[in-house]
Design an enzyme around this catalytic site. Structure first.
Site: not given
Length: 339
Positions: A185, A229
């Site tokens: 992430d 993301e």
């Protein structure tokens, strides 16, 4: 086979042990603008097909040595030759030869004595059909690629990730080998987007995805955009220590991209956090559990400061400089249990 243009004529291979017939066919076809190559027996034809990759083969059925039927069967074994036109030249009204030709893999046939006008049309029709087939195949491949690829980052999408993970899970279960999963992430990405704008944010995700992909070097590894993301790395036949090593290199090396992030709370550059899980698949476990373990590890890494990775049920591992991993062959997760 290639998709030809007017500047790139089709190549036709004429295979016949009669030099006079080869000369007749060459003269006729060269007038139509084709490039011509010749072989006088089956063995020579197979060798030329593997090196020249002709667009059409005109193959005499009855030749000394390897006959045309056996040669045709051998040509069909060559990779990517299932749809290359092979026109068999057979005896007049010889139904047995015609049947044998199609059984051997011929696309069409031409009877003797050869009617040159008919032959030209058969060759033209075979080329048109072959070109159409290849265009449709390329379109299908592109459609499949688009369906499995994330448009922004150009790595696998979530759907392809799940399908691949299921397949690899079953494969590793049969072979009783470890399967590792890394979930990554980008740290404080919302802040990055707010600071630099969505277009720059998209570029950032693309660069991160491509870099992670470059570190998953094996053909069996898969990098996917898991969502937003977040990215996932599937590592078949990879132990806990091996997956920790990959995660550590990815986390550490992302910083070498030097993507500015002035509002990051851990660095002035873009960083990532990662969660890692490893399991030997069995009937008593599932790939969903592997995802859950990796996700829990990612949550722990983010809760303990980010810009780091955690392996499921392992101690917190801080990120060391990239040169450490390049100069040390041992796993960064010292003392980690290998599954």
């Amino acid at each position: 086979m290639r998709i030809n243009s007017l500047k790139d004529p089709f190549l036709i291979l004429i295979v016949d042990d009669d030099s006079f017939i080869r000369m007749q066919l060459r003269f006729c076809l060269e007038k139509e603008g084709y490039w011509i190559s010749e072989a006088q027996n089956g063995e020579e034809a197979i060798a030329l097909c593997q090196t020249l990759r002709p667009d059409v083969v005109l193959l005499d059925a009855m030749m000394t040595g390897m006959n045309g039927f056996k040669c045709c069967s051998q040509l069909r074994i060559i990779p990517d030759w299932q749809h290359i036109p092979i026109l068999m030249i057979t005896g007049l009204e010889d139904q047995t030869s015609v049947d044998r030709a199609f059984e051997a893999g011929a696309s069409d046939y031409i009877t003797k004595p050869i009617h040159l006008a008919v032959m030209r049309q058969r060759v033209k029709k075979s080329l048109e059909q072959s070109q159409l087939h290849q265009k449709l195949e390329m379109a299908n491949q592109e459609l499949q690629r688009s369906a499995s690829t994330d448009e922004l980052t150009q790595v696998a999408n979530r759907r392809h990730f799940e399908e691949h993970l299921k397949q690899v899970w079953r494969s590793m279960m049969r072979e009783r080998l470890p399967l590792s999963l890394i979930l990554c992430d980008v740290d404080f990405f919302k802040s990055y987007n707010d600071t630099y704008g969505p277009q720059t944010g998209d570029r950032c995700l693309y660069e991160v995805a491509q870099f992670i992909k470059s570190e998953a070097k094996r053909s069996t590894d898969l990098v996917a955009r898991y969502g937003g993301e977040e990215f996932a790395v599937i590592l078949p036949n990879t132990s806990a220590s091996g997956s920790a090593h990959v995660a550590a290199i990815i986390c550490s090396a992302i910083q070498t991209l030097n993507i500015p992030h002035i509002n990051s709370k851990v660095s002035a550059r873009v960083t990532i956090s990662a969660g890692v899980a490893t399991e030997i698949p069995s009937e008593h476990s599932s790939y969903e559990e592997l995802i859950a373990m990796a996700d829990k590890s990612l949550y722990q890494a983010k809760a303990e400061g980010r810009n780091c990775f955690r392996h499921y049920n392992q101690q917190f591992v801080p990120i060391k400089p990239l040169h450490y991993f390049l100069n040390h062959k041992q796993s960064p997760a010292v003392g980690q249990t290998t599954i």
